[in-house]
Motif scaffolding. Structure first.
Motif, PDB file in Angstrom:
ATOM      1  N   ASP A   1       1.172 -12.319   4.746  1.00  0.00           N
ATOM      2  CA  ASP A   1      -0.210 -12.608   5.045  1.00  0.00           C
ATOM      3  C   ASP A   1      -0.874 -11.485   4.839  1.00  0.00           C
ATOM      4  O   ASP A   1      -2.207 -11.446   4.925  1.00  0.00           O
ATOM      5  N   ASN A   2      -0.824 -10.522   5.720  1.00  0.00           N
ATOM      6  CA  ASN A   2      -1.449  -9.500   6.358  1.00  0.00           C
ATOM      7  C   ASN A   2      -1.849  -8.333   4.881  1.00  0.00           C
ATOM      8  O   ASN A   2      -2.272  -7.975   4.356  1.00  0.00           O
ATOM      9  N   LEU A   3      -0.124  -8.622   4.027  1.00  0.00           N
ATOM     10  CA  LEU A   3      -0.515  -7.386   2.724  1.00  0.00           C
ATOM     11  C   LEU A   3      -1.339  -8.639   1.603  1.00  0.00           C
ATOM     12  O   LEU A   3      -2.101  -7.536   1.196  1.00  0.00           O
ATOM     13  N   LEU A   4      -1.610  -9.319   1.353  1.00  0.00           N
ATOM     14  CA  LEU A   4      -1.908 -10.847   1.064  1.00  0.00           C
ATOM     15  C   LEU A   4      -3.553 -10.967   1.091  1.00  0.00           C
ATOM     16  O   LEU A   4      -3.955 -10.651   0.194  1.00  0.00           O
ATOM     17  N   SER A   5      -4.230 -10.223   2.406  1.00  0.00           N
ATOM     18  CA  SER A   5      -5.191  -9.730   2.624  1.00  0.00           C
ATOM     19  C   SER A   5      -5.673  -9.210   2.066  1.00  0.00           C
ATOM     20  O   SER A   5      -6.501  -8.487   1.310  1.00  0.00           O
ATOM     21  N   ILE A   6      -5.019  -6.975   1.845  1.00  0.00           N
ATOM     22  CA  ILE A   6      -5.349  -6.497   1.688  1.00  0.00           C
ATOM     23  C   ILE A   6      -5.106  -6.767   0.255  1.00  0.00           C
ATOM     24  O   ILE A   6      -6.079  -5.839  -1.004  1.00  0.00           O
ATOM     25  N   LEU A   7      -4.137  -7.017  -0.607  1.00  0.00           N
ATOM     26  CA  LEU A   7      -4.227  -7.076  -2.200  1.00  0.00           C
ATOM     27  C   LEU A   7      -5.634  -7.944  -2.165  1.00  0.00           C
ATOM     28  O   LEU A   7      -6.308  -7.292  -3.309  1.00  0.00           O
ATOM     29  N   GLU A   8      -5.952  -9.095  -2.403  1.00  0.00           N
ATOM     30  CA  GLU A   8      -7.054  -9.823  -1.955  1.00  0.00           C
ATOM     31  C   GLU A   8      -8.536  -8.957  -1.885  1.00  0.00           C
ATOM     32  O   GLU A   8      -9.361  -8.378  -2.708  1.00  0.00           O
ATOM     33  N   GLU A   9      -9.054  -7.885  -0.263  1.00  0.00           N
ATOM     34  CA  GLU A   9      -9.584  -7.159  -0.780  1.00  0.00           C
ATOM     35  C   GLU A   9      -9.314  -6.056  -2.160  1.00  0.00           C
ATOM     36  O   GLU A   9     -11.245  -5.924  -2.725  1.00  0.00           O
ATOM     37  N   THR A  10      -8.559  -5.909  -1.953  1.00  0.00           N
ATOM     38  CA  THR A  10      -8.500  -4.301  -3.515  1.00  0.00           C
ATOM     39  C   THR A  10      -8.590  -4.621  -4.758  1.00  0.00           C
ATOM     40  O   THR A  10      -9.476  -4.709  -5.290  1.00  0.00           O
ATOM     41  N   ALA A  11      -8.483  -6.051  -5.321  1.00  0.00           N
ATOM     42  CA  ALA A  11      -8.610  -7.155  -6.188  1.00  0.00           C
ATOM     43  C   ALA A  11     -10.157  -7.154  -6.221  1.00  0.00           C
ATOM     44  O   ALA A  11     -10.734  -7.052  -7.152  1.00  0.00           O
ATOM     45  N   ARG A  12     -10.929  -7.543  -5.577  1.00  0.00           N
ATOM     46  CA  ARG A  12     -12.330  -7.974  -5.395  1.00  0.00           C
ATOM     47  C   ARG A  12     -12.970  -6.260  -5.306  1.00  0.00           C
ATOM     48  O   ARG A  12     -14.327  -6.698  -6.431  1.00  0.00           O
ATOM     49  N   ALA A  13     -12.525  -5.724  -5.101  1.00  0.00           N
ATOM     50  CA  ALA A  13     -13.318  -4.367  -5.346  1.00  0.00           C
ATOM     51  C   ALA A  13     -12.977  -3.501  -6.642  1.00  0.00           C
ATOM     52  O   ALA A  13     -13.974  -3.282  -6.808  1.00  0.00           O
ATOM     53  N   GLN A  14     -12.055  -4.065  -7.103  1.00  0.00           N
ATOM     54  CA  GLN A  14     -11.483  -3.778  -9.119  1.00  0.00           C
ATOM     55  C   GLN A  14     -11.418  -4.299  -9.920  1.00  0.00           C
ATOM     56  O   GLN A  14     -10.950  -4.077 -10.981  1.00  0.00           O
TER      57      GLN A  14
END
Length: 305
Positions: A54-67
């Motif tokens: 879940d920690n990795l998914l949270s970072i993924l979602e933040e990155t995806a939104r930013a990019q």
């Protein structure tokens, strides 16, 4: 671990990452639990490994939104993260508390539903989730409807009162309390509201669940203010008479095996079956100790998704 669009292809890197995390977690838990507490240790291990995912998914979602990633790009990465985490979680639990066939089959079946639901969380189509109604709200609406109808009848007042008493008795026969109308998934395409129940398979102990689904489906079918459709998505193609009962009820639209994946593709725009065929390879992705457990106990059939 680099979080970028190529994560969808980095199965090897993700497996190594989660195995390293699992080793760290096991070392910490060794200080808290004795060898005799293997069940508690296995439970704590599962929770910690899921938290790592879940920690990795949270970072993924933040990155995806930013990019500004597309939903498909996000979904393909999420699926790979989830699958590799599942591989390591099964390995780690087996190392602490070796699986027997019943526990293993149940656990793999439990993993299938949330995996498929990821397609609905990141759809390429215009579907969206909705909050299912409360039983109390539905009951109140139906009660108001029938009471209004009874009051409009050209009969004596005492006859209207008797009809209301009979109506209350029927509700008493249906249930002695609240009915859970919430199922595994609820989404709408703007025209129809879909109620979905996921099942890994229908075995010999499904009588209670079957009766509940028949009742829940019938209630949704009688809500005339909304256009509801009830669906059952089954992983296995080998099921029993309980599924046949639901198929013949006229209340639930059922799909099994490849047909289930076709439905998911239709609603979400993502070919989950093709992704599974090209990416999931449990036996080759498992570490040697886990492969040995699977082979020795003849558990391969439970890994067919």
């Amino acid at each position: 671990m680099n979080v970028d669009r190529n994560l969808k292809n980095n199965k090897t890197g993700l497996l190594a990452y989660f195995r390293s995390r699992a080793n760290e977690i096991v070392s910490e838990l060794a200080l808290q639990y004795s060898a005799a507490d293997y069940k508690k240790k296995a439970s704590a291990l599962n929770k910690a490994i899921i938290q790592s995912r879940d920690n990795l998914l949270s970072i993924l979602e933040e990155t995806a939104r930013a990019q500004n990633w597309t939903n498909r790009e996000v979904l393909e990465c999420v699926l790979m993260i989830t699958y590799t985490n599942d591989v390591v979680m099964l390995e780690s639990r087996n190392a602490v508390w070796q699986y027997d066939y019943m526990a293993f089959s149940r656990r793999v079946g439990e993993l299938w539903e949330p995996f498929c639901k990821l397609c609905f969380k990141h759809p390429s189509t215009g579907i969206s989730s909705f909050i299912p109604p409360l039983f109390s709200e539905v009951k109140e609406s139906l009660t108001t409807e029938i009471v209004t109808y009874i009051d409009g009848l050209t009969i004596q007042t005492h006859e209207k009162a008797q009809l209301r008493r009979y109506y209350d008795k029927v509700w008493g026969l249906v249930t002695s309390g609240e009915i859970q109308l919430e199922c595994d998934l609820h989404f709408t395409d703007g025209t129809t509201k879909y109620i979905v129940d996921f099942k890994s398979g229908f075995g010999s102990n499904e009588k209670g669940n079957t009766n509940r689904l028949l009742l829940v489906g019938s209630i949704y079918q009688n809500i005339e203010t909304e256009n509801y459709k009830c669906l059952i998505f089954v992983r296995s193609t080998e099921n029993n008479h309980y599924l046949t009962t639901l198929q013949n009820s006229g209340v639930w639209d059922t799909s099994c095996g490849p047909d289930t994946y076709s439905k998911i593709h239709q609603f979400t725009g993502f070919d989950i079956h093709n992704w599974i065929e090209n990416n999931i390879d449990w036996m080759n992705d498992f570490a040697p100790r886990m492969r040995d457990t699977i082979t020795r106990n003849e558990l391969q059939n439970y890994l067919i998704w």
